[in-house]
Design a protein around this motif. Structure first.
Motif, PDB file in Angstrom:
ATOM      1  N   LYS A   8       8.812 -19.902 -20.970  1.00  8.62           N
ATOM      2  CA  LYS A   8       9.105 -20.122 -19.556  1.00  8.62           C
ATOM      3  C   LYS A   8       8.037 -21.031 -18.940  1.00  8.62           C
ATOM      4  N   THR A   9       8.469 -22.027 -18.161  1.00 10.97           N
ATOM      5  CA  THR A   9       7.535 -22.920 -17.476  1.00 10.97           C
ATOM      6  C   THR A   9       7.152 -22.305 -16.135  1.00 10.97           C
ATOM      7  N   ILE A  10       5.861 -22.212 -15.900  1.00  8.77           N
ATOM      8  CA  ILE A  10       5.346 -21.604 -14.671  1.00  8.77           C
ATOM      9  C   ILE A  10       4.440 -22.587 -13.966  1.00  8.77           C
ATOM     10  N   LYS A  11       4.582 -22.613 -12.643  1.00  9.88           N
ATOM     11  CA  LYS A  11       3.671 -23.380 -11.803  1.00  9.88           C
ATOM     12  C   LYS A  11       2.764 -22.363 -11.111  1.00  9.88           C
ATOM     13  N   SER A  12       1.469 -22.511 -11.317  1.00  3.67           N
ATOM     14  CA  SER A  12       0.520 -21.524 -10.833  1.00  3.67           C
ATOM     15  C   SER A  12      -0.561 -22.177  -9.980  1.00  3.67           C
ATOM     16  N   ASN A  13      -0.932 -21.527  -8.897  1.00  7.82           N
ATOM     17  CA  ASN A  13      -2.074 -21.964  -8.092  1.00  7.82           C
ATOM     18  C   ASN A  13      -3.334 -21.371  -8.707  1.00  7.82           C
ATOM     19  N   TRP A  14      -4.411 -22.115  -8.677  1.00 10.28           N
ATOM     20  CA  TRP A  14      -5.667 -21.586  -9.208  1.00 10.28           C
ATOM     21  C   TRP A  14      -6.837 -21.987  -8.326  1.00 10.28           C
ATOM     22  N   ILE A  15      -7.824 -21.116  -8.322  1.00  6.23           N
ATOM     23  CA  ILE A  15      -9.080 -21.358  -7.594  1.00  6.23           C
ATOM     24  C   ILE A  15     -10.219 -21.011  -8.554  1.00  6.23           C
ATOM     25  N   ILE A  16     -11.185 -21.886  -8.615  1.00  6.55           N
ATOM     26  CA  ILE A  16     -12.355 -21.634  -9.449  1.00  6.55           C
ATOM     27  C   ILE A  16     -13.615 -21.781  -8.609  1.00  6.55           C
ATOM     28  N   LYS A  17     -14.524 -20.867  -8.792  1.00  6.33           N
ATOM     29  CA  LYS A  17     -15.836 -20.944  -8.155  1.00  6.33           C
ATOM     30  C   LYS A  17     -16.851 -21.058  -9.277  1.00  6.33           C
ATOM     31  N   THR A  29     -26.825 -25.536  -2.852  1.00  9.49           N
ATOM     32  CA  THR A  29     -26.851 -24.469  -3.863  1.00  9.49           C
ATOM     33  C   THR A  29     -26.106 -24.857  -5.138  1.00  9.49           C
ATOM     34  N   ASN A  30     -25.622 -26.088  -5.210  1.00 12.75           N
ATOM     35  CA  ASN A  30     -24.841 -26.582  -6.360  1.00 12.75           C
ATOM     36  C   ASN A  30     -23.599 -25.738  -6.608  1.00 12.75           C
ATOM     37  N   SER A  31     -22.979 -25.268  -5.534  1.00 16.09           N
ATOM     38  CA  SER A  31     -21.765 -24.458  -5.635  1.00 16.09           C
ATOM     39  C   SER A  31     -20.538 -25.344  -5.474  1.00 16.09           C
ATOM     40  N   TYR A  32     -19.575 -25.133  -6.339  1.00 17.68           N
ATOM     41  CA  TYR A  32     -18.330 -25.896  -6.309  1.00 17.68           C
ATOM     42  C   TYR A  32     -17.178 -24.919  -6.319  1.00 17.68           C
ATOM     43  N   GLN A  33     -16.273 -25.078  -5.354  1.00 22.16           N
ATOM     44  CA  GLN A  33     -15.029 -24.301  -5.346  1.00 22.16           C
ATOM     45  C   GLN A  33     -13.897 -25.307  -5.333  1.00 22.16           C
ATOM     46  N   LEU A  34     -13.011 -25.193  -6.287  1.00 18.34           N
ATOM     47  CA  LEU A  34     -11.895 -26.124  -6.405  1.00 18.34           C
ATOM     48  C   LEU A  34     -10.594 -25.345  -6.434  1.00 18.34           C
ATOM     49  N   GLN A  35      -9.591 -25.934  -5.793  1.00 20.25           N
ATOM     50  CA  GLN A  35      -8.277 -25.308  -5.730  1.00 20.25           C
ATOM     51  C   GLN A  35      -7.240 -26.354  -6.091  1.00 20.25           C
ATOM     52  N   SER A  36      -6.288 -25.968  -6.957  1.00 15.39           N
ATOM     53  CA  SER A  36      -5.247 -26.892  -7.374  1.00 15.39           C
ATOM     54  C   SER A  36      -4.090 -26.101  -7.963  1.00 15.39           C
ATOM     55  N   VAL A  37      -3.178 -26.807  -8.615  1.00 14.94           N
ATOM     56  CA  VAL A  37      -2.040 -26.169  -9.283  1.00 14.94           C
ATOM     57  C   VAL A  37      -2.025 -26.598 -10.745  1.00 14.94           C
ATOM     58  N   ILE A  38      -1.310 -25.813 -11.540  1.00 10.43           N
ATOM     59  CA  ILE A  38      -1.143 -26.106 -12.960  1.00 10.43           C
ATOM     60  C   ILE A  38       0.262 -25.690 -13.365  1.00 10.43           C
ATOM     61  N   LYS A  39       0.864 -26.493 -14.229  1.00  8.74           N
ATOM     62  CA  LYS A  39       2.136 -26.114 -14.851  1.00  8.74           C
ATOM     63  C   LYS A  39       1.848 -25.857 -16.315  1.00  8.74           C
ATOM     64  N   PHE A  40       2.365 -24.746 -16.822  1.00 10.03           N
ATOM     65  CA  PHE A  40       2.158 -24.415 -18.229  1.00 10.03           C
ATOM     66  C   PHE A  40       3.360 -23.649 -18.744  1.00 10.03           C
ATOM     67  N   ILE A  41       3.483 -23.579 -20.045  1.00 12.44           N
ATOM     68  CA  ILE A  41       4.572 -22.862 -20.696  1.00 12.44           C
ATOM     69  C   ILE A  41       4.003 -21.568 -21.271  1.00 12.44           C
ATOM     70  N   THR A  42       4.652 -20.452 -20.939  1.00 11.51           N
ATOM     71  CA  THR A  42       4.193 -19.152 -21.431  1.00 11.51           C
ATOM     72  C   THR A  42       4.611 -18.979 -22.896  1.00 11.51           C
TER      73      THR A  42
END
Length: 148
Positions: free
Chosen positions: A113-122, A96-109
């Motif tokens: 403030k530096t935040i480490k966030s988990n993310w999931i994309i479908k 079905t050409n479906s991709y689900q990826l899960q990882s982390v990201i660090k970013f500055i708000t």
């Protein structure tokens, strides 16, 4: 030798000079060499570009590279985003050409403030060049915690 000098020579003098001294032959040789080099450059450029991304389904790594673009777009300061190199979990359904990826990201708000966030994309791969955003349809992006 200039063309005007060539015209001033007698027939005997023209015959005794070598071909490389003839102004028309020298000009034609230079144009032929320049044309050959330009032709080779164009052919190499076309053949290099035609095999890069087309006519195949994206790999997990390629989908991750595209997903990073979509996740960055969700941030208020996308230039501060920092992704791990090879730390992601893919779930791919090629039927079905479906991709689900899960990882982390660090970013500055915006507050600094530096935040480490988990993310999931479908997302779904539609068609075309996998590196273009228009070749993908994002179903959902979930970030925990979100950029506020």
């Amino acid at each position: 030798m200039k063309h005007s000098d060539w015209k001033a020579l007698s027939e005997e003098e023209r015959k005794t000079l070598g071909w490389h001294r003839h102004p028309h032959i020298r000009t034609a040789t230079i144009y032929a060499i320049v044309f050959a080099i330009a032709f080779i450059v164009v052919i190499l450029g076309i053949s290099k570009n035609s095999t890069v991304h087309l006519n195949r389904k994206p790999t997990a790594r390629e989908a991750f590279e595209t997903a990073k673009v979509f996740v960055k777009d969700k941030l208020k300061q996308p230039t501060t985003a920092n992704f791990p190199e090879n730390s992601y979990k893919p779930v791919i359904d090629t039927a079905t050409n479906s991709y689900q990826l899960q990882s982390v990201i660090k970013f500055i708000t915006t507050s600094g403030k530096t935040i480490k966030s988990n993310w999931i994309i479908k997302m779904h791969y539609i068609k075309g060049d996998w590196s273009e955003k228009t070749s993908w349809q994002v179903e959902s992006i979930t970030m925990d915690p979100e950029d506020k």
